[in-house]
Design an enzyme around this catalytic site. Structure first.
Site, mmCIF file in Angstrom:
data_model
loop_
_atom_site.group_PDB
_atom_site.id
_atom_site.type_symbol
_atom_site.label_atom_id
_atom_site.label_comp_id
_atom_site.label_asym_id
_atom_site.label_seq_id
_atom_site.Cartn_x
_atom_site.Cartn_y
_atom_site.Cartn_z
ATOM 1 N N THR A 1 0.819 -1.239 -0.027
ATOM 2 C CA THR A 1 -0.053 -0.081 0.096
ATOM 3 C C THR A 1 0.698 1.467 0.099
ATOM 4 O O THR A 1 1.074 2.033 1.233
ATOM 5 C CB THR A 1 -1.112 -0.049 1.217
ATOM 6 N N ARG B 1 9.258 -5.747 12.180
ATOM 7 C CA ARG B 1 10.470 -4.877 12.158
ATOM 8 C C ARG B 1 11.400 -5.611 10.771
ATOM 9 O O ARG B 1 11.750 -6.792 11.178
ATOM 10 C CB ARG B 1 11.045 -4.865 13.456
ATOM 11 N N GLU B 2 11.732 -4.724 9.999
ATOM 12 C CA GLU B 2 12.738 -5.556 8.910
ATOM 13 C C GLU B 2 13.984 -5.692 9.602
ATOM 14 O O GLU B 2 14.588 -5.024 10.512
ATOM 15 C CB GLU B 2 13.029 -4.365 7.826
ATOM 16 N N PHE C 1 14.541 3.731 20.690
ATOM 17 C CA PHE C 1 13.977 4.860 19.733
ATOM 18 C C PHE C 1 14.623 6.265 20.188
ATOM 19 O O PHE C 1 13.935 7.369 19.630
ATOM 20 C CB PHE C 1 12.717 4.807 19.140
ATOM 21 N N ARG D 1 18.092 7.424 19.955
ATOM 22 C CA ARG D 1 19.325 7.610 19.189
ATOM 23 C C ARG D 1 19.027 8.673 18.177
ATOM 24 O O ARG D 1 18.624 8.361 16.984
ATOM 25 C CB ARG D 1 20.097 6.337 18.746
ATOM 26 N N GLY E 1 19.825 11.063 15.090
ATOM 27 C CA GLY E 1 20.589 10.741 13.873
ATOM 28 C C GLY E 1 19.832 11.640 12.632
ATOM 29 O O GLY E 1 19.311 12.392 12.725
ATOM 30 N N GLY F 1 13.414 6.281 7.591
ATOM 31 C CA GLY F 1 12.918 6.116 6.195
ATOM 32 C C GLY F 1 12.339 4.711 6.191
ATOM 33 O O GLY F 1 11.463 4.360 7.059
ATOM 34 N N CYS G 1 7.771 2.015 5.298
ATOM 35 C CA CYS G 1 6.313 2.066 6.354
ATOM 36 C C CYS G 1 6.302 3.543 6.878
ATOM 37 O O CYS G 1 5.216 4.237 6.665
ATOM 38 C CB CYS G 1 6.620 1.198 7.246
ATOM 39 N N LYS H 1 5.503 7.064 4.785
ATOM 40 C CA LYS H 1 4.152 6.802 3.886
ATOM 41 C C LYS H 1 3.149 6.550 4.891
ATOM 42 O O LYS H 1 2.015 6.937 4.869
ATOM 43 C CB LYS H 1 4.310 6.127 2.639
#
Length: 447
Positions: free
Chosen positions: A93, A162-163, A260, A262, A264, A268, A271, A274
């Site tokens: 999607t 989570r990739e 989450f 950290r 930097g 991107g 997921c 968008k």
């Protein structure tokens, strides 16, 4: 009789889900409209890099030596409809071109292609991330187009993968959310997820809108946390503070947590960016746009990080133009343990510097092929050592373990200048400094 499962769409989500369902003991048939993808999967190879997925496929794909034979693939909708009791829709999607809204064409096509073949009772389960309200509409379409009528039911079961950890997250999920409208649908999904439920994975049973909102709400919260610490990094830059120490200190508060935080170059991938944009667009359609105006600033902070990294690199090179300067970029993927370069901050920074005249050389452990397709004009090297050879500045932009374990002394022998900019606050600053490097990270001007 044991349930039979089909998975429609065999990309990152679908291929992982199909392999995991076979691992849980089900007979599984995967469908995709791209024949090349099906041929790859039939060889027991994933169409993308995801740790552990190739091994799982080889363990179950029919026709491979030593496999269970429980997993097959096809391009035939009629075969899928005849085979399955539960059909998982796992298609993409993406964001619509030129606007924030979600492109539902792949989900719509999956439902309208499958429905006419459903002659008996079936449960179609959406896993794709969709705008709230989509499931209600799709349930009506399904009942209208299926010969089985009301016996072709819809449920919504968002994914939380989570990739880099997708296999683990599918086999041992931290929660399972199902939006259902009947006891039968709930019973079938409890059967599908019986193993993880027995192992202690919590099951949340809810309605369609809540199930749809859970995924976008979760991603919006994560995006907010990342952009919050990046906003703090901007303040630390201005005030002379150290965002890493700040994050450590606030992270000890259980209400905040350390994950989450950290600072930097931002988030991107396919997921988070968008999804938060589609969420804003949908809230606007529902008349609740004011509730999510903060997400516009979250998105803005995130995109600003990339420009700030480019300016940090310019400053490190003396403040002038990039023309003629050699810049090494370590990392192309949007995160480690993935080959995904969709909306990658690392590749975006590399591209911006290249477009401003810099001679950019990129190295990434897994994302080189995909990066070349997106940015063919960048330079690419086969190793970190080759990437930094002759570099005036080294940018660390994806926090692969391989980069954290690099020997700064060895790299220092081949660069033109020992200057490293840590865009992920992940390198051991002291170790690099001891090797004679000037180390600089975002939000840590005095560290």
């Amino acid at each position: 009789m044991a349930l039979k499962i089909t998975v429609i769409g065999t990309g990152y989500l679908g291929a992982t889900h199909a392999a995991a369902m076979a691992e849980l003991g089900f007979e599984v048939l995967g469908l995709d409209v791209v024949p090349e993808k099906i041929e790859t999967l039939r060889r027991g190879e994933a169409p993308l890099y995801e740790p552990g997925l190739d091994e799982l496929l080889r363990r179950h794909v029919a026709g491979l030596e030593g496999s269970s034979g429980r997993l097959r693939f096809t391009t035939d909708w009629a075969e899928v409809a005849a085979f399955g009791d539960v059909h998982f829709v796992c298609v993409n999607t993406p964001q619509k071109h030129g606007e924030y809204a979600c492109d539902m064409s792949y989900v719509d096509a999956a439902i309208t292609s499958l429905a006419p073949h459903l002659t008996g009772p079936a449960l179609v389960v959406g896993k794709s991330t969709v705008p709230v309200g989509s499931a209600d509409r799709l349930a009506r379409v399904l009942a209208e187009l299926a010969p089985a009528g009301q016996d072709a039911e819809l449920a919504w079961n968002p994914e939380f993968l989570r990739e880099g950890y997708a296999v683990e997250d599918t086999l041992h999920p931290d929660r399972i959310v199902i939006g259902v409208r009947s006891e039968r649908a709930e019973k079938l999904l409890r059967e599908v997820y019986a193993t993880p439920i027995a192992e202690g994975s919590p099951l949340v049973v809810t309605d369609f809108p809540t199930a749809e909102l859970v995924k976008t709400a979760a991603n919006s919260f994560l995006a907010t946390k990342i952009s919050f610490i990046n906003a703090m990094a901007e303040v630390c830059e201005a005030a002379g503070g150290d965002v890493a120490k700040l994050a450590e200190a606030i992270g000890y508060d259980d209400r905040i947590g350390r994950k989450f935080l950290r600072a930097g170059i931002g988030f991107g991938g396919g997921c988070l960016p968008k999804d938060i944009r589609a969420f804003m667009a949908r809230a606007g359609e529902l008349g609740a746009d004011q509730a999510l105006t903060f997400l516009r600033e979250i998105d803005s902070i995130n995109m600003r990080q990339r420009a700030r990294m480019v300016e940090l690199a310019r400053h490190a090179l003396g403040g002038g133009p990039f023309l003629g300067k050699r810049v090494a970029v370590l990392g192309a993927t949007f995160k480690p343990d993935s080959d995904d370069v969709r909306d990658s901050p690392a590749l975006n920074v590399a591209g911006q510097i290249h477009l401003q005249g810099g001679q950019v050389t990129v190295y990434d452990p897994k994302g080189m092929e995909n990066a070349r397709r997106v940015f063919p004009t960048l330079g690419y090297a086969d190793s970190a050592l080759e990437a930094v050879r002759g570099a005036d500045v080294v940018l660390h932009l994806t926090e692969w373990r391989e980069f954290r374990e690099l020997d700064p002394e060895e790299l220092g022998e081949v660069v033109a200048a020992r200057v490293v900019l840590d865009g992920r606050n992940a390198l051991d600053a002291e170790r690099w400094r001891r090797a004679g490097w000037t180390y600089r990270a975002m939000g840590r001007p005095t560290a």
